[in-house]
Scaffold this active site. Structure first.
Site, short mmCIF file in Angstrom:
data_model
loop_
_atom_site.label_atom_id
_atom_site.label_comp_id
_atom_site.label_asym_id
_atom_site.label_seq_id
_atom_site.Cartn_x
_atom_site.Cartn_y
_atom_site.Cartn_z
N PHE A 64 54.00 62.85 7.58
CA PHE A 64 54.73 61.63 7.92
C PHE A 64 56.22 61.85 7.69
O PHE A 64 56.62 62.36 6.64
CB PHE A 64 54.21 60.49 7.04
N ASP B 234 50.20 62.63 -1.02
CA ASP B 234 50.47 61.29 -0.52
C ASP B 234 49.14 60.71 -0.04
O ASP B 234 48.50 61.28 0.86
CB ASP B 234 51.51 61.35 0.61
N TYR C 33 50.28 48.55 1.65
CA TYR C 33 50.12 47.62 2.78
C TYR C 33 49.23 48.15 3.88
O TYR C 33 49.07 47.50 4.90
CB TYR C 33 51.50 47.24 3.35
N LYS C 34 48.65 49.34 3.70
CA LYS C 34 47.74 49.87 4.72
C LYS C 34 46.31 49.46 4.37
O LYS C 34 45.99 48.29 4.41
CB LYS C 34 47.95 51.37 4.86
N ARG D 72 45.98 55.55 18.62
CA ARG D 72 45.46 55.59 17.25
C ARG D 72 44.68 54.32 16.92
O ARG D 72 45.16 53.22 17.14
CB ARG D 72 46.66 55.74 16.30
C1 LIG Z 1 52.99 54.75 5.75
C2 LIG Z 1 53.42 55.99 5.08
C3 LIG Z 1 54.56 56.00 4.28
C4 LIG Z 1 55.41 54.76 4.18
O1 LIG Z 1 56.45 54.88 3.30
P1 LIG Z 1 57.34 53.59 2.95
O2 LIG Z 1 58.20 54.03 1.88
O3 LIG Z 1 56.39 52.49 2.60
O4 LIG Z 1 58.07 53.19 4.19
C5 LIG Z 1 54.90 57.17 3.63
N1 LIG Z 1 54.13 58.28 3.76
C6 LIG Z 1 53.02 58.30 4.53
C7 LIG Z 1 52.20 59.53 4.63
C8 LIG Z 1 52.64 57.16 5.21
O5 LIG Z 1 51.55 57.17 6.00
#
Ligand SMILES: *Cc1c(COP(=O)(O)O)cnc(C)c1O
Length: 429
Positions: free
Chosen positions: A129, A198, A223-224, A388
């Site tokens: 990401f 992560d 939030y996911k 997705r």
């Molecule tokens: C959604 C996601 C993030 C989001 O990071 P924020 O700091 O909340 O914007 C980070 N890393 C991964 C792998 C994600 O899927």
């Protein structure tokens, strides 16, 4: 052929079926984007009103003590811990995933600088990401490290004695491919590197065992799949063997051993509390508690193991139905089929003669029909455009999957996705 009746029968026999009552899903919507923003727990509006109206409006500053605001990051961390294989008092809920990644990667680099100063490489995946890569890039610049990006199948070869830290996302956000956390961690440790995981697409989606994998550091998203609401605070875990070795760099007063002593010098709190920084966002934290309560409700029904079994059944069904109903429309599967190699999403690709996949427009046409997935752009060669679809077993059923694929079939068969209205890009995709 799998029929709608077959799927309705599976829903009727599903012991987790009752959990969807905990969530608010608008009528006519099949929500396949819980991997990006989880659905709202029905308890959330009343909880927010309670925090705002009574705890804040009436009790005012006393609520830091009387409503337990001050320990909410730790209490939510403890509620979350079993979902990720962490013990009590090893997790705090705080800040964003990006910020928490900055903290743990900084600590990992500080440890490496002391233990193995000759190592100057941080390794990650090119398809990680982007924010993870950006944070790693920034820190590497500042600290004199080189960020080496490799493809997934090159990670093992990249693990050399020059590597200080390996930064990986457990479940890939584009393809849903899942790493073998224990195996990769062991391989990294074998060359003396530490690993930052992560868990943004893992926590609440697949069983995670950080302790069992002997992991070093982990961060993840609220939030996911945890359904904490837009911008919900994230979480951070550090193995107890590392926690007290270094300060994290955002040495704010909430990470201090005695914040209300108001002493001029910083002294980090013992344990994971030192990973806090400033005053926590109480309303957002309270909403995340509603999301975590749904997992507590799932516990007597088999908990994460039962949710995982249902998630695999839902995604297997989606793959099978796409094959049955959407054959001849140039769709491909970007997600590995093997259960142990994937998370809780299915990513489709679409080949086309003119190089334009149509993936974006197909997703828009599906959303117009109430089937909400999303689109992730490819890089034009190794990583294609992705349609997705995330599957949250807490609130999705088998008939939902059937209907979603039926709608996909209709979008493709009619060609309606080629209409101009479905090509318009928005700020957030
Ligand atoms: C959604 C996601 C993030 C989001 O990071 P924020 O700091 O909340 O914007 C980070 N890393 C991964 C792998 C994600 O899927």
């Amino acid at each position: 052929m799998i029929t709608l009746q077959d799927c309705l029968a599976r829903d009727a026999a599903d012991p987790l079926r009752t959990l969807r009552e905990l969530f608010s899903i608008p009528p006519g919507v099949i929500y396949l984007d819980g991997n990006s923003l989880g659905a709202m727990p029905k308890a959330a509006p009343a909880r927010a009103a309670e925090v705002v109206t009574r705890e804040w409006g009436h009790d005012l500053i006393r609520s830091w003590n009387t409503a337990g605001w001050h320990s909410l990051p730790q209490r939510l961390g403890n509620q979350l811990a079993p979902l990720i294989g962490a013990a009590a008092d090893e997790v705090v809920v705080t800040d964003s995933t990006s910020i928490n990644l900055f903290k743990v990667l900084s600590a990992a680099l500080s440890m490496a600088a002391q233990d193995t100063p000759q190592r100057k490489l941080v390794v990650s995946e090119r398809s990680n990401f982007p924010t993870d890569l950006y944070i790693a890039e920034g820190l590497c610049r500042e600290r004199g490290y080189t960020l080496q990006l490799v493809e997934s199948d090159e990670i093992a070869a990249a693990l050399t004695p020059q590597v200080a830290v390996l930064v990986l996302t457990h479940v890939n956000y584009r393809t849903g491919a899942m790493h073998d956390m224990a195996g990769v961690t062991a391989a990294a440790h074998a060359v003396g590197a530490r690993v930052v995981w992560d868990l943004a697409h893992s926590a609440g989606a697949v069983p995670v065992d950080l302790q069992g994998a002997n992991a070093d550091f982990a961060v993840g998203c609220g939030y996911k799949y945890l359904n904490g609401g837009p911008g919900a605070p994230a979480f951070v875990w550090v193995h107890p063997r590392h926690t007290d070795r270094f300060w994290q760099p955002l040495s704010g007063w909430w990470g201090h051993a005695a914040p209300f002593a108001f002493t001029p010098g910083y002294e980090p709190a013992a344990g994971i509390t030192r990973y806090l920084c400033g005053t926590p966002p109480i309303v957002s934290l309270s909403l995340l508690e509603c999301g975590l309560d749904a997992f507590a409700a799932a516990q007597p029904l088999g908990g994460m193991a039962a949710l995982r079994a249902k998630s695999l059944a839902l995604t297997d069904l989606f793959m099978a139905l796409v094959e049955q109903r959407c054959a001849g429309h140039d769709l491909g599967l970007a997600t590995p089929r093997a259960h142990h190699q994937r998370g809780s999403q299915v990513s489709l690709t679409r080949e086309s003669a003119n190089g334009e996949s149509g993936a974006f427009a197909i997703v828009q046409a599906l959303i117009a029909r109430g089937v909400v997935g999303d689109f992730r752009a490819g890089d034009g060669h190794r990583h294609p455009d992705i349609l997705r679809f995330g599957f949250t077993p807490l609130y999705l059923g088998f008939a939902d999957v059937w209907t979603a694929v039926d709608q996909l079939h209709q979008v493709l068969h009619s060609g309606e996705w080629q209409a101009a209205q479905f090509r318009q890009q928005h700020a957030v995709t």
